[in-house]
Design a protein around this motif. Structure first.
Motif, PDB file in Angstrom:
ATOM      1  N   ALA A 199      29.335  69.199  12.114  1.00 38.35           N
ATOM      2  CA  ALA A 199      28.521  67.998  11.545  1.00 38.35           C
ATOM      3  C   ALA A 199      27.470  68.604  11.281  1.00 38.35           C
ATOM      4  N   ALA A 200      26.459  69.916  12.128  1.00 37.77           N
ATOM      5  CA  ALA A 200      25.272  70.477  11.654  1.00 37.77           C
ATOM      6  C   ALA A 200      25.436  70.842  10.478  1.00 37.77           C
ATOM      7  N   GLY A 201      26.931  71.886  10.737  1.00 33.90           N
ATOM      8  CA  GLY A 201      27.107  73.080   9.775  1.00 33.90           C
ATOM      9  C   GLY A 201      26.693  72.832   7.836  1.00 33.90           C
ATOM     10  N   VAL A 202      27.124  71.402   7.993  1.00 35.73           N
ATOM     11  CA  VAL A 202      27.839  70.941   6.510  1.00 35.73           C
ATOM     12  C   VAL A 202      26.035  69.978   6.259  1.00 35.73           C
ATOM     13  N   SER A 203      25.493  69.542   7.384  1.00 36.13           N
ATOM     14  CA  SER A 203      23.932  69.107   7.291  1.00 36.13           C
ATOM     15  C   SER A 203      23.455  70.485   6.307  1.00 36.13           C
ATOM     16  N   LYS A 204      23.294  71.385   7.359  1.00 34.11           N
ATOM     17  CA  LYS A 204      22.333  72.144   6.694  1.00 34.11           C
ATOM     18  C   LYS A 204      22.681  72.720   5.453  1.00 34.11           C
ATOM     19  N   VAL A 205      24.116  72.989   5.105  1.00 32.69           N
ATOM     20  CA  VAL A 205      24.525  72.983   3.927  1.00 32.69           C
ATOM     21  C   VAL A 205      23.833  72.197   2.697  1.00 32.69           C
ATOM     22  N   THR A 206      24.386  70.893   3.054  1.00 31.95           N
ATOM     23  CA  THR A 206      24.458  69.552   2.044  1.00 31.95           C
ATOM     24  C   THR A 206      22.766  69.598   2.188  1.00 31.95           C
ATOM     25  N   GLY A 207      21.959  69.099   2.929  1.00 32.12           N
ATOM     26  CA  GLY A 207      20.764  68.710   3.589  1.00 32.12           C
ATOM     27  C   GLY A 207      19.194  69.102   2.938  1.00 32.12           C
ATOM     28  N   ASP A 208      18.459  68.384   2.559  1.00 36.32           N
ATOM     29  CA  ASP A 208      16.858  68.665   2.630  1.00 36.32           C
ATOM     30  C   ASP A 208      16.136  68.393   4.059  1.00 36.32           C
ATOM     31  N   VAL A 209      16.116  69.404   5.257  1.00 38.01           N
ATOM     32  CA  VAL A 209      14.810  68.986   6.427  1.00 38.01           C
ATOM     33  C   VAL A 209      13.550  68.921   6.881  1.00 38.01           C
ATOM     34  N   ASP A 210      12.869  69.115   5.043  1.00 40.17           N
ATOM     35  CA  ASP A 210      11.910  68.017   4.876  1.00 40.17           C
ATOM     36  C   ASP A 210      11.884  66.706   5.355  1.00 40.17           C
ATOM     37  N   HIS A 211      12.518  66.336   4.974  1.00 38.08           N
ATOM     38  CA  HIS A 211      13.120  64.536   4.431  1.00 38.08           C
ATOM     39  C   HIS A 211      13.662  63.888   5.960  1.00 38.08           C
ATOM     40  N   GLY A 377      19.210  69.495   8.283  1.00 41.08           N
ATOM     41  CA  GLY A 377      19.323  68.544   7.142  1.00 41.08           C
ATOM     42  C   GLY A 377      18.946  67.459   6.635  1.00 41.08           C
ATOM     43  N   GLY A 378      17.457  67.109   7.604  1.00 40.68           N
ATOM     44  CA  GLY A 378      17.182  65.663   7.317  1.00 40.68           C
ATOM     45  C   GLY A 378      18.022  64.633   6.944  1.00 40.68           C
ATOM     46  N   ARG A 379      17.904  63.470   6.027  1.00 44.76           N
ATOM     47  CA  ARG A 379      18.084  62.045   6.126  1.00 44.76           C
ATOM     48  C   ARG A 379      19.193  62.343   5.386  1.00 44.76           C
ATOM     49  N   ARG A 380      19.195  62.977   4.239  1.00 46.41           N
ATOM     50  CA  ARG A 380      20.824  63.469   2.761  1.00 46.41           C
ATOM     51  C   ARG A 380      21.645  64.591   4.246  1.00 46.41           C
ATOM     52  N   GLY A 381      21.573  65.682   5.093  1.00 49.27           N
ATOM     53  CA  GLY A 381      22.218  65.900   5.700  1.00 49.27           C
ATOM     54  C   GLY A 381      23.017  65.256   6.941  1.00 49.27           C
ATOM     55  N   THR A 382      22.180  64.334   7.525  1.00 48.33           N
ATOM     56  CA  THR A 382      22.180  63.228   8.627  1.00 48.33           C
ATOM     57  C   THR A 382      23.933  62.698   7.706  1.00 48.33           C
ATOM     58  N   ILE A 383      23.640  61.916   6.458  1.00 45.65           N
ATOM     59  CA  ILE A 383      24.247  60.621   6.125  1.00 45.65           C
ATOM     60  C   ILE A 383      25.763  61.432   5.867  1.00 45.65           C
ATOM     61  N   ILE A 384      25.802  62.720   4.979  1.00 44.07           N
ATOM     62  CA  ILE A 384      26.963  64.114   4.543  1.00 44.07           C
ATOM     63  C   ILE A 384      27.428  64.077   5.549  1.00 44.07           C
ATOM     64  N   GLY A 385      26.129  64.896   6.411  1.00 48.04           N
ATOM     65  CA  GLY A 385      27.803  65.296   7.859  1.00 48.04           C
ATOM     66  C   GLY A 385      28.653  64.805   9.097  1.00 48.04           C
TER      67      GLY A 385
END
Length: 433
Positions: A199-211, A377-385
């Motif tokens: 999950a964290a790997g997907v989050s890091k690729v797709t997310g935005d840690v600043d949000h 991965g922030g909010r977006r990464g959490t959703i996708i991950g």
């Protein structure tokens, strides 16, 4: 043998006692006064028991949700479907296969192998989640039993494999745990770690840690939602409401039958009260986490100095919840969505059985996955991950199910993916031999 069985039954399988003894040992090694040792030991055990009490309240509330949700959406009584129940596998293995003694000795063996590896390698992690060790011992014993091992060889092989997992899973999760905790004092001791890393790997690729999930800005009219527990209740009430409307009175009666109870409450009122109960459990759980961490970290310094230099305690997944409570709820929601997608995927892939999503694992493992995803991965990464996480924890149990069926476990599987993968590794020689 009788003494060993007594120790296993009354000490090693009682997580609060194990953690209390470790705290006592750590404080004693630091030559604290008797009063400080007793206070620290008691507070550590109390913190763990408060955490466990909160988890029990949450689980009771989730039992309601799971029964009503599955009934409302037609997921009960699905022919050929797999139910994720490590407890069922454990009971059948002990009673029907006669593996109770081997499982108990393997539990002790895993702990010993973990301590040895922590001492002689650079992976200084001591796995302290006793229940998770019990499930790992069950699956590794079942797996090697399938290959034909018996007696001491069975226990030794299962202990080594389980001990490696108990040492390595906290190690591979620690880089992200440092981000979550803000320190290197605590590790994660939960056998869903590979799922968290996926999950964290997907989050890091797709997310935005600043949000971050924790930086949600609310309009003044919704300022009451800035209270974590109020916002959790609002989200969970909506979630429970969907299940209650889908299940209706028939779903509520199905739940009452499942717990052997009766009630005159209307199903909508039950939904409202159960969502409140969930928040109560979460509040108690968080209080236990804070009390536990305040005492186990200082106590563990003694073990670090004497027995396993620089050792870190690997604790159960709720220790992460206080660091990103919004991420916990988002992780639960989107892991559940992903698990439903995963269920339909298992239906579409030839040769795979259907796996019914497990609400307990979706909350505890999904919530932890949410915390991991938010850290990288922030909010977006959490959703996708977490959607990816939900799919992953459906596919692995679906692959394991037919393997377990060859041992005699019909319609059963597990969603703790580390435990599932350890069982698969143990069974591989039998599958190709």
């Amino acid at each position: 043998m009788t003494i060993i069985n007594w120790i296993i039954s009354n000490v090693l399988t009682q997580a609060a006692v194990v953690i209390g003894l470790i705290a006592l040992l750590g404080l004693a090694l630091q030559k604290k006064s008797v009063g400080e040792v007793l206070t620290g030991t008691f507070s550590t055990m109390l913190g763990f028991l408060v955490l466990s009490a909160g988890s029990a309240v949450v689980q009771a509330s989730l039992t309601y949700f799971g029964d009503v949700f599955n009934f409302g959406f037609g997921l009960t009584g699905t022919s050929g479907a797999l139910v994720a129940s490590i407890e069922g596998i454990n009971g059948q293995a002990m009673n029907e296969l006669g593996l109770g003694g081997s499982i108990a000795l393997t539990l002790l063996g895993i702990f010993i192998v973990n301590i040895i590896l922590a001492r002689v390698t650079k992976f200084k992690y001591v796995f302290l989640t006793g229940q998770a060790l019990l499930w790992m011992s069950t699956l590794t014993v079942v797996g090697f039993f399938f290959t034909g091992l018996r007696g001491p060889a069975l226990v030794i092989a299962a202990s080594i494999l389980g001990g490696i997992f108990a040492t390595m899973m906290p190690a591979i999760a620690q880089p992200i745990m440092r981000k979550i905790m803000g320190s290197d004092d605590i590790a994660l001791g939960h056998f869903c770690t590979i799922g968290y890393l996926v999950a964290a790997g997907v989050s890091k690729v797709t997310g935005d840690v600043d949000h971050s999930t924790e930086d949600v800005k609310l309009p003044e009219s919704l300022s009451f939602l800035s209270d974590t527990y109020v916002s959790v209740w609002v989200v969970m009430f909506i979630f429970y409401l969907v299940a209650a409307i889908a299940g209706g009175d028939a779903g509520y009666q199905y739940y009452l039958e499942s717990i052997g109870s009766s009630s005159s409450l209307h199903w909508l009122v039950a939904c409202f009260l159960q969502s409140l109960q969930f928040v109560v459990g979460l509040y108690v759980l968080m209080s236990g986490v804070r009390l536990l961490l305040a005492n186990i970290v200082p106590a563990f310094q003694g073990i670090s100095m004497k027995l396993v230099p620089d050792a870190r305690p690997a604790l159960d997944c709720p220790v992460t919840f206080a660091y990103a409570p919004n991420a916990v709820i988002m992780g639960f929601i989107f892991t559940t969505i992903g698990s439903i997608i995963g269920m339909f995927l298992t239906m579409a892939i030839p040769g795979l059985p259907i796996v019914i999503p497990g609400v307990m694992s979706n909350f505890f493992a999904g919530g932890t996955a949410g915390v991991f995803c938010n850290a990288v991965g922030g909010r977006r990464g959490t959703i996708i991950g977490c959607i990816a996480h939900g799919i992953f924890i459906m596919l692995i149990p679906a692959i394991l199910g037919p393997m377990l069926a060859q041992v005699g476990f019909v319609n059963l599987t597990v969603t703790d993916v580390d435990t599932a993968l350890a069982g698969m590794l143990a069974m591989l020689p039998g599958l190709f031999g």
